[in-house]
Design a protein around this motif. Structure first.
Motif, PDB file in Angstrom:
ATOM      1  N   LYS A   1       0.826  -1.207   0.000  1.00  0.00           N
ATOM      2  CA  LYS A   1       0.000   0.000   0.000  1.00  0.00           C
ATOM      3  C   LYS A   1       0.858   1.254   0.000  1.00  0.00           C
ATOM      4  CE  LYS A   1      -3.426   2.549   2.712  1.00  0.00           C
ATOM      5  NZ  LYS A   1      -4.268   2.565   3.925  1.00  0.00           N
ATOM      6  N   ALA A   2       1.872   1.297   0.854  1.00  0.00           N
ATOM      7  CA  ALA A   2       2.749   2.472   0.931  1.00  0.00           C
ATOM      8  C   ALA A   2       3.503   2.683  -0.374  1.00  0.00           C
ATOM      9  CB  ALA A   2       3.733   2.307   2.090  1.00  0.00           C
ATOM     10  N   TYR A   3       3.953   1.567  -0.989  1.00  0.00           N
ATOM     11  CA  TYR A   3       4.687   1.666  -2.249  1.00  0.00           C
ATOM     12  C   TYR A   3       3.802   2.222  -3.362  1.00  0.00           C
ATOM     13  CZ  TYR A   3       6.882   0.190  -6.600  1.00  0.00           C
ATOM     14  OH  TYR A   3       7.400   0.166  -7.868  1.00  0.00           O
ATOM     15  N   ILE A   4       2.586   1.705  -3.503  1.00  0.00           N
ATOM     16  CA  ILE A   4       1.668   2.162  -4.558  1.00  0.00           C
ATOM     17  C   ILE A   4       1.269   3.612  -4.343  1.00  0.00           C
ATOM     18  CG2 ILE A   4      -0.651   1.858  -5.510  1.00  0.00           C
ATOM     19  CD1 ILE A   4       1.356  -0.196  -6.499  1.00  0.00           C
ATOM     20  N   GLU A   5       1.038   3.986  -3.087  1.00  0.00           N
ATOM     21  CA  GLU A   5       0.670   5.383  -2.797  1.00  0.00           C
ATOM     22  C   GLU A   5       1.782   6.332  -3.241  1.00  0.00           C
ATOM     23  OE1 GLU A   5      -1.262   8.011   0.839  1.00  0.00           O
ATOM     24  OE2 GLU A   5      -0.284   6.105   1.292  1.00  0.00           O
ATOM     25  N   GLN A   6       3.019   5.991  -2.931  1.00  0.00           N
ATOM     26  CA  GLN A   6       4.162   6.827  -3.329  1.00  0.00           C
ATOM     27  C   GLN A   6       4.350   6.807  -4.849  1.00  0.00           C
ATOM     28  OE1 GLN A   6       7.942   5.561  -1.781  1.00  0.00           O
ATOM     29  NE2 GLN A   6       8.922   7.521  -2.163  1.00  0.00           N
ATOM     30  N   LEU A   7       4.207   5.636  -5.459  1.00  0.00           N
ATOM     31  CA  LEU A   7       4.363   5.500  -6.905  1.00  0.00           C
ATOM     32  C   LEU A   7       3.343   6.362  -7.649  1.00  0.00           C
ATOM     33  CD1 LEU A   7       5.841   3.838  -9.189  1.00  0.00           C
ATOM     34  CD2 LEU A   7       3.872   2.295  -9.102  1.00  0.00           C
ATOM     35  N   PHE A   8       2.082   6.309  -7.233  1.00  0.00           N
ATOM     36  CA  PHE A   8       1.042   7.092  -7.891  1.00  0.00           C
ATOM     37  C   PHE A   8       1.260   8.583  -7.685  1.00  0.00           C
ATOM     38  CE2 PHE A   8      -2.762   4.067  -8.658  1.00  0.00           C
ATOM     39  CZ  PHE A   8      -1.908   3.158  -9.259  1.00  0.00           C
ATOM     40  N   ALA A   9       1.670   8.969  -6.484  1.00  0.00           N
ATOM     41  CA  ALA A   9       1.890  10.391  -6.197  1.00  0.00           C
ATOM     42  C   ALA A   9       2.997  10.968  -7.077  1.00  0.00           C
ATOM     43  CB  ALA A   9       2.240  10.580  -4.719  1.00  0.00           C
ATOM     44  N   GLN A  10       3.992  10.152  -7.408  1.00  0.00           N
ATOM     45  CA  GLN A  10       5.148  10.637  -8.162  1.00  0.00           C
ATOM     46  C   GLN A  10       5.019  10.446  -9.674  1.00  0.00           C
ATOM     47  OE1 GLN A  10       8.472   8.530  -6.459  1.00  0.00           O
ATOM     48  NE2 GLN A  10       8.522   9.775  -4.600  1.00  0.00           N
ATOM     49  N   GLN A  11       4.347   9.387 -10.120  1.00  0.00           N
ATOM     50  CA  GLN A  11       4.410   9.052 -11.542  1.00  0.00           C
ATOM     51  C   GLN A  11       3.069   8.933 -12.254  1.00  0.00           C
ATOM     52  OE1 GLN A  11       7.250   5.965 -12.670  1.00  0.00           O
ATOM     53  NE2 GLN A  11       8.161   5.997 -10.620  1.00  0.00           N
ATOM     54  N   LEU A  12       1.955   8.863 -11.546  1.00  0.00           N
ATOM     55  CA  LEU A  12       0.669   8.698 -12.227  1.00  0.00           C
ATOM     56  C   LEU A  12       0.300   9.992 -12.950  1.00  0.00           C
ATOM     57  CD1 LEU A  12      -1.625   6.550 -12.514  1.00  0.00           C
ATOM     58  CD2 LEU A  12      -2.872   7.876 -10.795  1.00  0.00           C
ATOM     59  N   PRO A  13      -0.038   9.925 -14.255  1.00  0.00           N
ATOM     60  CA  PRO A  13      -0.433  11.138 -14.988  1.00  0.00           C
ATOM     61  C   PRO A  13      -1.628  11.820 -14.325  1.00  0.00           C
ATOM     62  CG  PRO A  13      -0.026   9.317 -16.509  1.00  0.00           C
ATOM     63  CD  PRO A  13       0.003   8.730 -15.120  1.00  0.00           C
ATOM     64  N   PRO A  14      -1.611  13.149 -14.210  1.00  0.00           N
ATOM     65  CA  PRO A  14      -2.705  13.856 -13.522  1.00  0.00           C
ATOM     66  C   PRO A  14      -4.051  13.744 -14.227  1.00  0.00           C
ATOM     67  CG  PRO A  14      -1.210  15.403 -14.605  1.00  0.00           C
ATOM     68  CD  PRO A  14      -0.565  14.060 -14.685  1.00  0.00           C
ATOM     69  N   GLN A  15      -4.037  13.365 -15.528  1.00  0.00           N
ATOM     70  CA  GLN A  15      -5.306  13.222 -16.250  1.00  0.00           C
ATOM     71  C   GLN A  15      -6.129  12.027 -15.765  1.00  0.00           C
ATOM     72  OE1 GLN A  15      -2.301  13.279 -17.592  1.00  0.00           O
ATOM     73  NE2 GLN A  15      -2.136  14.744 -19.280  1.00  0.00           N
ATOM     74  N   LEU A  16      -5.490  11.121 -15.058  1.00  0.00           N
ATOM     75  CA  LEU A  16      -6.201   9.917 -14.593  1.00  0.00           C
ATOM     76  C   LEU A  16      -6.937  10.233 -13.297  1.00  0.00           C
ATOM     77  CD1 LEU A  16      -3.628   7.063 -15.340  1.00  0.00           C
ATOM     78  CD2 LEU A  16      -5.279   8.168 -16.836  1.00  0.00           C
ATOM     79  N   VAL A  17      -8.095  10.857 -13.447  1.00  0.00           N
ATOM     80  CA  VAL A  17      -8.869  11.284 -12.283  1.00  0.00           C
ATOM     81  C   VAL A  17      -9.748  10.160 -11.733  1.00  0.00           C
ATOM     82  CG1 VAL A  17      -8.884  13.725 -12.917  1.00  0.00           C
ATOM     83  CG2 VAL A  17     -10.654  12.215 -13.834  1.00  0.00           C
ATOM     84  N   TYR A  18      -9.959   9.116 -12.541  1.00  0.00           N
ATOM     85  CA  TYR A  18     -10.732   7.960 -12.048  1.00  0.00           C
ATOM     86  C   TYR A  18      -9.793   6.860 -11.548  1.00  0.00           C
ATOM     87  CZ  TYR A  18     -13.591   3.758 -11.954  1.00  0.00           C
ATOM     88  OH  TYR A  18     -14.213   2.596 -11.559  1.00  0.00           O
ATOM     89  N   HIS A  19      -8.839   6.470 -12.386  1.00  0.00           N
ATOM     90  CA  HIS A  19      -7.895   5.414 -11.988  1.00  0.00           C
ATOM     91  C   HIS A  19      -6.784   6.023 -11.131  1.00  0.00           C
ATOM     92  CE1 HIS A  19      -9.760   3.388 -15.549  1.00  0.00           C
ATOM     93  NE2 HIS A  19      -9.747   2.389 -14.686  1.00  0.00           N
ATOM     94  N   SER A  20      -7.157   6.528 -10.002  1.00  0.00           N
ATOM     95  CA  SER A  20      -6.259   7.193  -9.069  1.00  0.00           C
ATOM     96  C   SER A  20      -5.970   6.259  -7.883  1.00  0.00           C
ATOM     97  CB  SER A  20      -6.891   8.491  -8.564  1.00  0.00           C
ATOM     98  OG  SER A  20      -8.110   8.205  -7.900  1.00  0.00           O
ATOM     99  N   PHE A  21      -5.188   6.776  -6.936  1.00  0.00           N
ATOM    100  CA  PHE A  21      -4.919   5.976  -5.735  1.00  0.00           C
ATOM    101  C   PHE A  21      -6.220   5.714  -4.966  1.00  0.00           C
ATOM    102  CE2 PHE A  21      -4.018   5.673  -1.176  1.00  0.00           C
ATOM    103  CZ  PHE A  21      -3.181   4.555  -1.172  1.00  0.00           C
ATOM    104  N   LYS A  22      -7.138   6.663  -5.011  1.00  0.00           N
ATOM    105  CA  LYS A  22      -8.416   6.486  -4.323  1.00  0.00           C
ATOM    106  C   LYS A  22      -9.140   5.253  -4.848  1.00  0.00           C
ATOM    107  CE  LYS A  22     -12.833   8.827  -3.498  1.00  0.00           C
ATOM    108  NZ  LYS A  22     -13.642  10.045  -3.792  1.00  0.00           N
ATOM    109  N   HIS A  23      -9.145   5.077  -6.163  1.00  0.00           N
ATOM    110  CA  HIS A  23      -9.795   3.901  -6.767  1.00  0.00           C
ATOM    111  C   HIS A  23      -9.090   2.618  -6.332  1.00  0.00           C
ATOM    112  CE1 HIS A  23     -11.402   1.130  -9.757  1.00  0.00           C
ATOM    113  NE2 HIS A  23     -10.159   0.874 -10.152  1.00  0.00           N
TER     114      HIS A  23
END
Length: 407
Positions: free
Chosen positions: A19-41
């Motif tokens: 969980k901690a790894y994915i949260e950090q990965l998404f915060a640093q590398q997930l494109p901001p356009q992905l408003v649905y497939h976010s860490f929240k999802h």
């Protein structure tokens, strides 16, 4: 007496680390356009996977594999959109190998992630539970709100644009065709899925009714709409041009007075210059020179204040009601919407897109604030030019009086 299986403490630690790894990965590398497939999802899917796995009575090691797969199932979005599932499998394998996770269990996690691809078979119970957790939004109360986020994401990343009616029809068809695969999923989501189908039916009827009414008024409304949009376009264009002109005039005054001040200070302070000794021998020259320095200083300060960026903002309280209906909030201007959280901004923008009156209100508010900034710029520019003009006249008169006095 049967008990619900739970993860052992030693095994639960790997889930927390994932969980901690994915949260950090998404915060640093997930494109901001992905408003649905976010860490929240992803966080929601992981929670639903845990709940479904426990309801299905999975053994601890299978439950752990299911939850780990849920955490990694959308990780591939950091690199690609279509086929992200296969990239997710690679990322999960790399991370788990770094944690010395057993190779046979890594294979299980990858196999579960693979099942989330639309073209892959869902044969095992773990496959079905994973897919049900991934699609659990269809069986929750926030289904329609999540669908709007997905619509926005598709428009930004895939260029797929839907009208309100097209989207409502697409969503209704998708809801009607979807079937939860596992027995735990059917029991957990079937009632909410039926409710969401009914709600989507209502939404579609409202849109069709509104569309029919708009068609009846199409002739007059079309002309009016074009006129309003032309007015906004023209007004925005004029404001941008006026702002550019103001900045050019301010830059001209800043450059002119900066050069003038530099020359005056340099010559008056240099012992080898002609002005330095002359100024020392004739103290009366301090009057015109002082006027000239004060003129340049006053003019350049007001010009700098005019060119200085001015961001209008507002104070927003979390207990405030609807953002979009607040007439003092302009969701189209960064000085306002950056004060909001991403969730509140998205909610407000979705409301704007659904309500033309709210959209026009925000555009009018935006023009008003642009006008406030322009008014301040030109007021300060007028002061700067006036100081420069009056100061030059007084300096010239003072020099003339000094010359007559010396003669």
């Amino acid at each position: 007496m049967e008990t619900t299986p739970t993860l052992k403490p030693a095994k639960a630690e790997i889930v927390k680390q994932a969980k901690a790894y994915i949260e950090q990965l998404f915060a640093q590398q997930l494109p901001p356009q992905l408003v649905y497939h976010s860490f929240k999802h992803t966080n929601t899917v992981a929670k639903e996977a845990a709940a479904l796995g426990e309801a299905a009575g999975l053994p601890p090691q299978d439950l752990e594999a299911l939850i780990l797969a849920a955490w990694f199932h959308d990780a591939g979005y950091i690199d690609r959109y279509d086929g992200h599932e296969y990239r997710s499998m690679e990322l999960a394998e790399q991370w788990l190998q770094g944690k010395d996770y057993p190779a046979e269990r890594i294979a299980v996690v990858k196999d579960i992630i693979r099942a989330t691809h639309r073209d892959e078979p869902r044969k095992t119970e773990l496959h079905k539970l994973m897919v049900d957790a991934d699609m659990s939004n269809l069986g929750r109360d926030n289904c329609l709100a999540d669908a709007e986020l997905l619509r926005t994401e598709w428009e930004a990343t895939q260029g797929r644009v839907f009208s309100n009616k097209e989207w409502a029809e697409y969503q209704l068809d998708f809801l009607l065709q979807h079937k939860f695969l596992s027995e735990a999923g059917k029991a957990r989501y079937k009632d909410a899925l039926k409710d969401n189908v009914k709600e989507q039916h209502k939404q579609l009827k409202k849109i069709e009714k509104k569309s029919k009414k708009q068609q009846e008024e199409a002739e007059g409304f079309a002309e009016g709409k074009r006129g309003v949009e032309t007015m906004f376009r023209s007004t925005y264009s004029n404001h941008i041009q006026l702002s550019g002109m103001a900045d050019q005039k301010a830059n001209m005054m800043i450059s002119l007075n900066a050069v003038l001040l530099s020359v005056i200070i340099t010559y008056l302070g240099a012992k080898t210059s002609t002005l330095g000794p002359a100024f020392t021998k004739n103290p009366v020259l301090a009057v015109p020179m002082g006027l000239l320095v004060a003129t340049s200083l006053g003019s350049v300060v007001t010009a700098i204040l005019s060119a200085q960026p001015d961001v209008t903002s507002f104070k927003w309280l979390r207990r405030s009601p609807q953002i979009a209906t607040n007439r003092r909030v302009n969701l189209l201007f960064f000085g306002n919407f950056t004060r909001l959280s991403l969730d509140h901004f998205q909610d407000g923008m979705h409301e704007l897109m659904r309500n033309r009156e709210m959209l026009y209100t925000n555009m009018v508010t935006d023009i008003y604030y642009l006008g406030e900034v322009l008014s301040r710029k030109y007021r300060l520019l007028r002061v700067s030019y006036t100081i420069f003009m009056v100061g030059l006249i007084l300096t010239a008169l003072a020099f003339g009086i000094v010359m007559l006095y010396k003669a």
